[in-house]
Design a protein around this motif. Sequence first.
Motif, PDB file in Angstrom:
ATOM      1  N   UNK A  48       0.779  -1.237   0.000  1.00  0.00           N
ATOM      2  CA  UNK A  48       0.000   0.000   0.000  1.00  0.00           C
ATOM      3  C   UNK A  48       0.817   1.298   0.000  1.00  0.00           C
ATOM      4  N   UNK A  49       1.978   1.355   0.650  1.00  0.00           N
ATOM      5  CA  UNK A  49       2.763   2.596   0.535  1.00  0.00           C
ATOM      6  C   UNK A  49       3.167   2.885  -0.912  1.00  0.00           C
ATOM      7  N   UNK A  50       3.542   1.835  -1.658  1.00  0.00           N
ATOM      8  CA  UNK A  50       3.927   2.050  -3.047  1.00  0.00           C
ATOM      9  C   UNK A  50       2.718   2.437  -3.901  1.00  0.00           C
ATOM     10  N   UNK A  51       1.561   1.890  -3.575  1.00  0.00           N
ATOM     11  CA  UNK A  51       0.330   2.263  -4.283  1.00  0.00           C
ATOM     12  C   UNK A  51       0.024   3.741  -4.039  1.00  0.00           C
ATOM     13  N   UNK A  52       0.194   4.198  -2.810  1.00  0.00           N
ATOM     14  CA  UNK A  52      -0.030   5.613  -2.491  1.00  0.00           C
ATOM     15  C   UNK A  52       0.970   6.499  -3.238  1.00  0.00           C
ATOM     16  N   UNK A  53       2.195   6.027  -3.343  1.00  0.00           N
ATOM     17  CA  UNK A  53       3.245   6.752  -4.073  1.00  0.00           C
ATOM     18  C   UNK A  53       2.825   6.972  -5.524  1.00  0.00           C
ATOM     19  N   UNK A  54       2.303   5.934  -6.164  1.00  0.00           N
ATOM     20  CA  UNK A  54       1.875   6.034  -7.557  1.00  0.00           C
ATOM     21  C   UNK A  54       0.614   6.877  -7.687  1.00  0.00           C
ATOM     22  N   UNK A  55      -0.313   6.718  -6.744  1.00  0.00           N
ATOM     23  CA  UNK A  55      -1.566   7.477  -6.785  1.00  0.00           C
ATOM     24  C   UNK A  55      -1.304   8.981  -6.715  1.00  0.00           C
ATOM     25  N   UNK A  56      -0.309   9.377  -5.932  1.00  0.00           N
ATOM     26  CA  UNK A  56       0.003  10.800  -5.780  1.00  0.00           C
ATOM     27  C   UNK A  56       0.423  11.435  -7.105  1.00  0.00           C
ATOM     28  N   UNK A  57       0.938  10.628  -8.002  1.00  0.00           N
ATOM     29  CA  UNK A  57       1.390  11.132  -9.301  1.00  0.00           C
ATOM     30  C   UNK A  57       0.249  11.223 -10.323  1.00  0.00           C
ATOM     31  N   UNK A  58      -0.854  10.517 -10.066  1.00  0.00           N
ATOM     32  CA  UNK A  58      -1.899  10.390 -11.083  1.00  0.00           C
ATOM     33  C   UNK A  58      -3.288  10.823 -10.631  1.00  0.00           C
ATOM     34  N   UNK A  59      -3.459  11.106  -9.377  1.00  0.00           N
ATOM     35  CA  UNK A  59      -4.792  11.367  -8.834  1.00  0.00           C
ATOM     36  C   UNK A  59      -5.440  12.597  -9.461  1.00  0.00           C
ATOM     37  N   UNK A  60      -6.757  12.511  -9.644  1.00  0.00           N
ATOM     38  CA  UNK A  60      -7.503  13.619 -10.242  1.00  0.00           C
ATOM     39  C   UNK A  60      -8.236  14.414  -9.167  1.00  0.00           C
ATOM     40  N   UNK A  61      -8.714  15.589  -9.544  1.00  0.00           N
ATOM     41  CA  UNK A  61      -9.454  16.440  -8.613  1.00  0.00           C
ATOM     42  C   UNK A  61     -10.722  15.730  -8.144  1.00  0.00           C
ATOM     43  N   UNK A  62     -11.379  15.030  -9.065  1.00  0.00           N
ATOM     44  CA  UNK A  62     -12.615  14.320  -8.722  1.00  0.00           C
ATOM     45  C   UNK A  62     -12.337  13.210  -7.709  1.00  0.00           C
ATOM     46  N   UNK A  63     -11.224  12.523  -7.869  1.00  0.00           N
ATOM     47  CA  UNK A  63     -10.873  11.449  -6.936  1.00  0.00           C
ATOM     48  C   UNK A  63     -10.530  12.002  -5.557  1.00  0.00           C
ATOM     49  N   UNK A  64      -9.879  13.167  -5.533  1.00  0.00           N
ATOM     50  CA  UNK A  64      -9.574  13.808  -4.259  1.00  0.00           C
ATOM     51  C   UNK A  64     -10.864  14.201  -3.529  1.00  0.00           C
ATOM     52  N   UNK A  65     -11.835  14.686  -4.296  1.00  0.00           N
ATOM     53  CA  UNK A  65     -13.123  15.068  -3.704  1.00  0.00           C
ATOM     54  C   UNK A  65     -13.841  13.852  -3.128  1.00  0.00           C
ATOM     55  N   UNK A  66     -13.740  12.725  -3.825  1.00  0.00           N
ATOM     56  CA  UNK A  66     -14.370  11.492  -3.338  1.00  0.00           C
ATOM     57  C   UNK A  66     -13.735  11.061  -2.015  1.00  0.00           C
TER      58      UNK A  66
END
Length: 232
Positions: A107-125
């Motif tokens: 999960x830490x590596x998944x979070x690392x990758x997500x931080x590079x690709x996350x969208x505004x809509x996903x952050x709102x969710x």
Amino acid sequence: MTISIRQKRIYEEITSRLQTMEQNDDLKPGDRLPPERQLAIMFGVSRNSVREAIKSLEQHGVLISKPGAGTYIAENSQANLAMAMGDAFARERHRLDDIFELRLLLEPQIAHLAAQRITKKELQKMQSLISAYTKNMRDGLPVYFYDQAFHDAIAAATGNQSITLLMDQMHELLRESRDEALQSSVRSAKSLEDHQKILEALSMRDPERAREAMTDHLKHTREIVFTSTTGE
């Protein structure tokens, strides 16, 4: 197989607790076992782990399940009851520790990758999930659904279908570390604080900070689960 020092301590703690119950006549042949949830809380395992431990003890003739009536301690068991049950529950505790170790690898590596690709809509969710988590916690309602949904949302934010599929396939396994029986007000409050830090790192699109925040969160959770149930 060599038993680790940590595993031995867990075994000794559970066996000692069971021996005390025997001495107090709270646990003797012919007695019905307490409900799964109570056993799960008592020994710091998930309810699924309780079922697995009971199944193992049934196979060894220590316990007997009576459909519709519950699980009972066998009248004619020749085994040392406390040691047999201590060993079964300690094995399940060790399995829970293995699950946390797996989560720390993934999960830490998944979070690392997500931080590079996350969208505004996903952050709102994710913010909505944290808000729902907060409301349930204040109302004294379960929060583990929102906990899992938050972690699932991070996996989805990677945009990698293989990661999402892997996490979906591992749901049942990972769910054990979020089992209702392992929840506590201390764990809920700390998880909320950690989730907010993870979301902040994702919002800043800072991969290293996101990885560190997720690592800290999983370590905190593991520590709370094991400390609250063993008194370590």
